[in-house]
Design an enzyme around this catalytic site. Structure first.
Site, PDB file in Angstrom:
ATOM      1  N   ASP A 269      98.968  20.836  29.660  1.00 28.34           N
ATOM      2  CA  ASP A 269     100.339  21.086  30.110  1.00 28.34           C
ATOM      3  C   ASP A 269     100.907  22.285  29.355  1.00 28.34           C
ATOM      4  O   ASP A 269     100.217  23.269  29.184  1.00 28.34           O
ATOM      5  CB  ASP A 269     101.183  19.813  29.952  1.00 28.34           C
ATOM      6  CG  ASP A 269     101.267  19.312  28.522  1.00 28.34           C
ATOM      7  OD1 ASP A 269     100.336  19.577  27.736  1.00 28.34           O
ATOM      8  OD2 ASP A 269     102.261  18.644  28.176  1.00 28.34           O
TER       9      ASP A 269
ATOM     10  N   GLY B  69     100.024  21.505  22.424  1.00 26.87           N
ATOM     11  CA  GLY B  69     101.384  22.009  22.323  1.00 26.87           C
ATOM     12  C   GLY B  69     101.505  23.270  21.494  1.00 26.87           C
ATOM     13  O   GLY B  69     102.403  24.088  21.712  1.00 26.87           O
TER      14      GLY B  69
ATOM     15  N   GLY C 294     101.133  18.397  19.932  1.00 28.18           N
ATOM     16  CA  GLY C 294     102.277  17.516  19.775  1.00 28.18           C
ATOM     17  C   GLY C 294     101.908  16.297  18.957  1.00 28.18           C
ATOM     18  O   GLY C 294     100.726  16.027  18.709  1.00 28.18           O
TER      19      GLY C 294
ATOM     20  N   GLU D  21      92.933  18.102  26.153  1.00 31.69           N
ATOM     21  CA  GLU D  21      93.590  16.887  26.659  1.00 31.69           C
ATOM     22  C   GLU D  21      92.660  15.954  27.422  1.00 31.69           C
ATOM     23  O   GLU D  21      92.945  14.761  27.556  1.00 31.69           O
ATOM     24  CB  GLU D  21      94.783  17.282  27.537  1.00 31.69           C
ATOM     25  CG  GLU D  21      95.977  17.835  26.780  1.00 31.69           C
ATOM     26  CD  GLU D  21      95.843  19.301  26.412  1.00 31.69           C
ATOM     27  OE1 GLU D  21      96.755  19.827  25.759  1.00 31.69           O
ATOM     28  OE2 GLU D  21      94.814  19.928  26.763  1.00 31.69           O
TER      29      GLU D  21
END
Length: 374
Positions: free
Chosen positions: A155, A124, A72, A147
């Site tokens: 996530d 992402g 992202g 992350e």
């Protein structure tokens, strides 16, 4: 017609009269990183293509030779976080919500979805990749959920697919952000086929020449049959494995009797394997709050449905972006680039349980993803 030049959409005719829906992430300069505009454009197109009987199959790829998608747009999330200390962080929270809607929509799409995971597939990008029904890796694929380096956690469905990897591999990869290659991805259950990148145009041509059926189940079978030939012709290009040779050691490291002991065991690792040693070093330099959150989230997500996983991730991501650890991690890695994050806790044991508990409390009266449906 394109909804945005950052994402290219194409409908390509096939021999059956039906069409392939092509999606290309088209921001080479940021390694095709996702922003909110891109996510919302893809979501809108998926809603259209899912209902149309003339769309037989999707094919998702990234522009250029370097990356499918590096993740992202973390810098935009950072700005949202620092501009709204303690939250709500409107842009970041909207991005997470829409990103998870997109990933879930791909998982639930029904029709065959090919994702061409060439080059960097991280964060992402791995969320979109994981949602494909036929996930292709190539000789240049480099996949990771890194992350831990920015005070976040894996996530985009990571709480689901990491828990389903062999042995303790998911926990290890989540904690260390270790990159894995195409051969590793097949072993981990993260890819259906390894195909040389030079064959991509031939794959697209074969998909265009296929006589697609009106039956979705038949079309999944047809897709697998088409791809099997390309995968069989690509086996000589497979890279050497990193993960499978290390599985026994990974399982031993992750068998510690507490989260703190597990984290400390990996940090203290001394190995002849450069891949394992780099993984340990990444965890040692990462956020200990993230490390504790990662293990807690994976534990809480065991056995949950995909819908429940995305709902739990939105709660945790919203809390993470409202706390200052995330902004500090992004600052050090991507803003100031000094690579000297001032983490709140120097060790895993220094992380207060009360801080962990705070992250798992719903920050809203009504869950924004309450309406997710199959």
């Amino acid at each position: 017609m394109n909804d945005t030049q950052e994402v290219l959409f194409e409908e390509r005719s096939t021999a059956s009269g039906q069409k392939l829906g092509l999606i290309t992430l088209n921001v080479e300069k940021t390694l095709n990183a996702l922003n909110l505009t891109m996510v919302e454009a893809i979501l809108a197109r998926l809603a259209d293509w899912r209902e149309r009987s003339d769309i037989a199959c999707l094919f998702i790829a990234g522009a250029g030779e370097k990356a499918f998608c590096a993740g992202g747009d973390v810098q935009a999330l950072y700005r949202s976080s620092v501009d709204n200390p303690g939250g709500p962080c409107e842009y970041a929270e909207r991005f997470f919500e829409q990103e998870y809607r997109l990933d879930y929509a791909l998982h639930q799409f029904g029709k065959p979805v090919v994702v061409w995971g060439h080059g960097i597939v991280m964060g992402g990008g791995l969320g979109i990749f994981a949602a494909g029904s036929y996930r292709v890796v190539t000789e240049k694929s480099r996949l990771a959920m890194p992350e831990i380096t920015i005070g976040l956690y894996p996530d985009v469905g990571g709480s689901y697919f990491l828990n389903r990897m062999p042995g303790q591999c998911g926990r290890f990869l989540a904690l260390t952000g270790a990159a894995f290659n195409g051969r590793d991805a097949v072993y981990l259950g993260m890819a259906e086929g390894f195909i040389e990148h030079a064959r991509r145009d031939a794959v697209l041509a074969a998909l265009s020449e296929e006589l697609w059926s009106s039956s979705v189940a038949d079309n999944h079978e047809r897709l697998h049959n088409v791809m099997a030939g390309f995968a069989a012709a690509s086996t000589t290009a497979l890279p050497a494995a990193n993960v499978e040779p290390a599985v026994e050691q990974i399982n031993r490291l992750c068998s510690a009797d507490s989260d703190v002991a597990l984290i400390n065991a990996i940090v203290a690792l001394q190995s002849d394997s450069p891949w394992l040693q780099k993984a340990a070093a990444t965890l040692a330099a990462g956020s200990m709050i993230s490390a504790r959150l990662i293990l807690e989230q994976l534990r809480r997500s065991e056995g949950l449905s995909l819908k429940a996983v995305f709902q739990s991730e939105l709660m945790l991501s919203t809390q993470v972006v409202r706390h200052r650890e995330f902004a500090e991690g992004v600052r050090a890695l991507l803003i100031d680039k000094d690579r000297k994050p001032q983490w709140q806790c120097a060790s895993a044991e220094a992380v207060p349980q009360s801080l962990i508990d705070q992250h798992f409390q719903a920050p809203w009266a009504e869950h924004p993803l309450a309406d997710l449906s199959a």
